[in-house]
Enzyme design. Structure first.
Site, PDB file in Angstrom:
ATOM      1  CD  GLU A 279      -3.197   0.684   2.086  1.00  5.22           C
ATOM      2  OE1 GLU A 279      -3.308  -0.477   2.541  1.00  5.22           O
ATOM      3  OE2 GLU A 279      -3.980   1.590   2.371  1.00  5.22           O
ATOM      4  CD  GLU A 282      -2.888   1.301  -4.340  1.00  7.86           C
ATOM      5  OE1 GLU A 282      -2.893   0.510  -3.369  1.00  7.86           O
ATOM      6  OE2 GLU A 282      -3.905   1.598  -4.987  1.00  7.86           O
ATOM      7  CB  CYS A 304      -7.356  -3.276   5.510  1.00 14.09           C
ATOM      8  SG  CYS A 304      -6.834  -1.694   6.091  1.00 14.09           S
ATOM      9  CB  SER A 324      -5.503   1.124  -1.244  1.00 14.09           C
ATOM     10  OG  SER A 324      -4.653   0.019  -1.428  1.00 14.09           O
ATOM     11  CE  LYS A 363     -10.812  -8.111   8.123  1.00 18.92           C
ATOM     12  NZ  LYS A 363     -10.049  -7.457   7.063  1.00 18.92           N
ATOM     13  CD  GLU A 366     -11.886  -8.886   3.348  1.00 18.93           C
ATOM     14  OE1 GLU A 366     -11.731  -9.364   4.491  1.00 18.93           O
ATOM     15  OE2 GLU A 366     -11.181  -7.975   2.893  1.00 18.93           O
ATOM     16  CD  GLU A 371     -14.856  -8.409  -5.676  1.00 13.62           C
ATOM     17  OE1 GLU A 371     -15.234  -9.349  -4.940  1.00 13.62           O
ATOM     18  OE2 GLU A 371     -15.604  -7.486  -6.037  1.00 13.62           O
ATOM     19  CB  CYS A 520      -9.793  -4.300  14.240  1.00 11.95           C
ATOM     20  SG  CYS A 520      -9.757  -4.133  12.473  1.00 11.95           S
TER      21      CYS A 520
HETATM   22 FE1  HC0 Z   1      -8.366  -5.626  11.401  1.00  7.38          FE
HETATM   23 FE2  HC0 Z   1      -6.838  -5.979   9.463  1.00  7.38          FE
HETATM   24  S1  HC0 Z   1      -6.407  -4.669  11.220  1.00  7.38           S
HETATM   25  S2  HC0 Z   1      -8.959  -5.178   9.268  1.00  7.38           S
HETATM   26  O1  HC0 Z   1      -8.800  -3.819  11.721  1.00  7.38           O
HETATM   27  O2  HC0 Z   1      -5.979  -3.836   7.765  1.00  7.38           O
HETATM   28  O3  HC0 Z   1     -10.767  -7.338  11.352  1.00  7.38           O
HETATM   29  O4  HC0 Z   1      -7.381  -6.554  13.972  1.00  7.38           O
HETATM   30  O5  HC0 Z   1      -7.221  -8.309  10.737  1.00  7.38           O
HETATM   31  O6  HC0 Z   1      -7.140  -8.045   7.279  1.00  7.38           O
HETATM   32  O7  HC0 Z   1      -4.058  -6.838   9.723  1.00  7.38           O
HETATM   33  C1  HC0 Z   1      -9.894  -6.664  11.523  1.00  7.38           C
HETATM   34  C2  HC0 Z   1      -7.884  -6.209  13.062  1.00  7.38           C
HETATM   35  C3  HC0 Z   1      -7.431  -7.204  10.640  1.00  7.38           C
HETATM   36  C4  HC0 Z   1      -7.009  -7.235   8.061  1.00  7.38           C
HETATM   37  C5  HC0 Z   1      -5.095  -6.586   9.567  1.00  7.38           C
HETATM   38  C6  HC0 Z   1      -6.316  -4.729   8.328  1.00  7.38           C
END
Ligand code: HC0
Ligand code: SF4
Length: 587
Positions: A279, A282, A304, A324, A363, A366, A371, A520
């Site tokens: 990133e 990028e 993310c 990104s 997630k 996701e 993708e 998170c």
């Molecule tokens: Fe997160 Fe991640 S930091 S989104 O906030 O970027 O869920 O903890 O795992 O993939 O590394 C959540 C937390 C993750 C991802 C990472 C990011």
């Protein structure tokens, strides 16, 4: 400051307090159910009723709704109040699907605990109940039959997240909490952030379980099962075992995952360091293009948080170019495991099974997205929330608190402090700056202890300006340039920043967005807070920064294991990176 009498005791409280707040401030406990300080004050459940003796009130008052006034006389627990509370509870119970013994919230249910507190031992009103279908999406499972109409989820979704997916429809006994028109939640603009799940007091809202599929994979001799926990899981998992918020249990987490039978216990943090390289590169490409008068879409926005991706797709699809192209760290990690690492093991991608432990419900959706596939297989096969991991550790008879501290396995288990802070709002940006600033200037980021102090914190939007001076010769064009950055978490802030972009008034070059308020650490898959959410958020944040500060290596580009990987893989942004680690969101 006002004075009032509660249960015969002289009490004081700041002007503007509710009766409930005044009582709690003076150590007087009032049972409650739907109330959530600062989030939901609605008087829906009426469990918190009290009798207002002076000035005399005809009906019992919901103490969360009525302002405490000078000279008031209140009784919180006389026979009349107790009777009313019990009746209210019994009515709610009469319409509740009481499959408590097999409910995901058994013994962790606020409604159950309240019944015990009120001394309810039978349910006299057994009315007619309509059975409603259970709504299962990739991330969330909604069971309307367990819903007690407290409306906390509605408040969180509307007021905190501004996403307005859940509403109350119909009236009286027909009332249901549902997405508009009774649509399945998977057919709405839901982001799957799971903030509604965190506040649900019962088993009506929960994550869609991946526990069974993970168990099957562990027990399948033909699968090489790799597990990776997210940064924020290490400051959440302890709470599943009664430890206070803010306890960081990285070593026991690794030990528990070893005991569970995973073949490799790696770390999403490795993927976070990888993300910074990809990133950061990028961003530098886009920045260089703009400096030389070319075209590139700025501000670049982090990609993310899958809840955030859903949000921008539904609400600002014309600005997807600002994202990104990086996949999120755990998806990048899965892609590396099933290509680079599988090859090292002499295995095919389909022989590998990747389990992510995430503080996140989005997630799950996701990892099922088209993708997020390469070579015909998904990068990640299953996502367990921190709560689900806690459940599985218990079900496997592992004594978490008695475990030794262990390390993650090589070669994809080593990470820097920059990766840890991904778990808190502002962390991805800080981690990126630790690397990007150094690439441009050849010097360390000029902030004490490497923390970009203006963006550390929990306020809705934080911003900073980084001036580039004495840059390296190859970055001459950037000399004197002021890079403007912004950070937000939660969709209320994201909406504000997106409106600026839409109007063409955004002053920023780089923006970090996380879908959940706080990032998170307080994701939709984390243990439900046992105290005020703001205190929990603060403690988990401090724990994450503590983990970073304890690390010897704190910048992603100094991750030796990652640099070894790149020697074989190519460089950040290379062809393989684009094929496996980046994607494109299109509407
Ligand atoms: Fe997160 Fe991640 S930091 S989104 O906030 O970027 O869920 O903890 O795992 O993939 O590394 C959540 C937390 C993750 C991802 C990472 C990011
Ligand atoms: Fe609203 Fe988030 Fe729940 Fe979806 S997951 S209903 S967006 S709070």
């Amino acid at each position: 400051e006002i004075k009032l009498t509660i249960n015969g005791k002289e009490c004081t409280a700041p002007a503007g307090s509710t009766i409930l707040q005044a009582a709690e401030r003076n150590g007087i406990h009032i049972p409650k159910l739907c109330y959530l300080e600062g989030i939901h004050q609605y008087g829906a459940c009426r469990i918190c009723v009290v009798e207002q003796i002076n000035p005399p009130a005809k009906n019992l008052q919901a103490s969360c709704m009525v302002e405490a006034r000078n000279g008031m006389v209140i009784e919180t627990n006389n026979a009349k109040v107790q009777e009313a509370r019990k009746t209210m509870y019994e009515l709610l119970l009469s319409n509740h699907d009481k499959k408590c013994l097999t409910c995901a919230r058994n013994q962790d249910c606020e409604f159950q605990a309240l019944g015990r507190e009120l001394g309810v031992e039978e349910s006299p009103y057994e009315g007619e109940r309509d059975l409603r279908p259970i709504d299962v999406s990739e991330s969330l499972t909604r069971d309307p039959n367990k819903c007690i109409l407290c409306r906390r989820c509605v408040s969180v979704c509307n007021k905190i997240q501004t996403t307005s997916i859940l509403t109350a429809e119909n009236r009286g006994f027909q009332t249901v909490i549902t997405p508009a028109f009774g649509l399945p939640i998977g057919n709405t603009a839901c982001t799957y952030c799971g903030q509604c799940v965190v506040v649900c007091p019962v088993g009506a809202l929960k994550e869609t379980s991946h526990k069974d599929r993970v168990l099957r994979a562990i027990n399948d001799p033909n699968k090489h099962v790799v597990v990776q926990p997210a940064p924020a899981v290490r400051v959440g998992i302890g709470e599943c075992f009664g430890l206070p918020a803010g306890t960081c249990e990285t070593g026991k987490l690794a030990a528990a995952l070893h005991r569970m039978g995973f073949d490799d216990v790696f770390d999403t943090n490795w993927g976070a360091d990888l993300t910074i390289l990809e990133e950061g590169t990028e961003f530098l490409e886009r920045f260089r293009a703009v400096l030389s008068g070319g075209v590139a879409t700025l501000p670049m926005m982090t990609s993310c948080s899958p809840g955030w991706i859903q949000f921008i797709e539904h609400n600002y699809p014309e600005h997807l170019e600002n994202l990104s192209t990086c996949k999120s760290p755990h998806q990048m990690f899965g892609a590396v495991v099933k290509s680079y690492y599988a090859k090292k093991l002499g295995k095919k991608p389909e022989d590998m099974y990747v389990v992510s432990i995430m503080p996140c419900t989005a997630k799950k959706t996701e990892c099922a997205r088209p993708e997020m596939q390469n070579d015909g297989v998904p990068n990640v096969d299953a996502v367990l929330t921190t709560r689900e991991l806690g459940d599985m550790i218990k079900a496997m008879g592992i004594n978490f608190l008695g475990l030794p501290e262990e390390k993650f396995d090589d070669p994809l288990g080593f990470s820097t402090g920059a990766a840890d802070i991904f778990g808190v709002t502002g962390g991805v940006m800080e981690a990126a700056l630790r690397t990007v600033y150094e690439i441009i200037t050849g010097r360390e980021l000029p902030f004490p202890n490497l923390h970009v102090s203006p963006i550390v914190g929990l306020e809705e939007i934080r911003e900073a300006t980084i001036k580039l001076e004495n840059v390296k010769p190859e970055w001459r064009a950037a000399e004197g340039f002021e890079v403007k950055i912004a950070v937000t978490s939660g969709f209320a802030g994201a909406r504000k920043l997106m409106e600026q972009i839409k109007e063409g008034t955004s002053p920023y070059h780089f923006i970090e967005v996380m879908g959940c308020p706080g990032g998170c650490i307080t994701g939709g898959g984390q243990p439900r807070p046992q105290e005020d959410i703001n205190i929990v958020r603060q403690k988990r944040m401090e724990a994450i920064y503590g983990e970073d500060e304890r690390k010897v290596v704190r910048k992603s580009h100094e991750n030796k294991s990652l640099m070894d990987f790149y020697k074989e893989w190519g460089e950040p942004g290379c062809h393989a990176s684009h094929e496996y680690l980046h994607t494109h969101y299109v509407k």
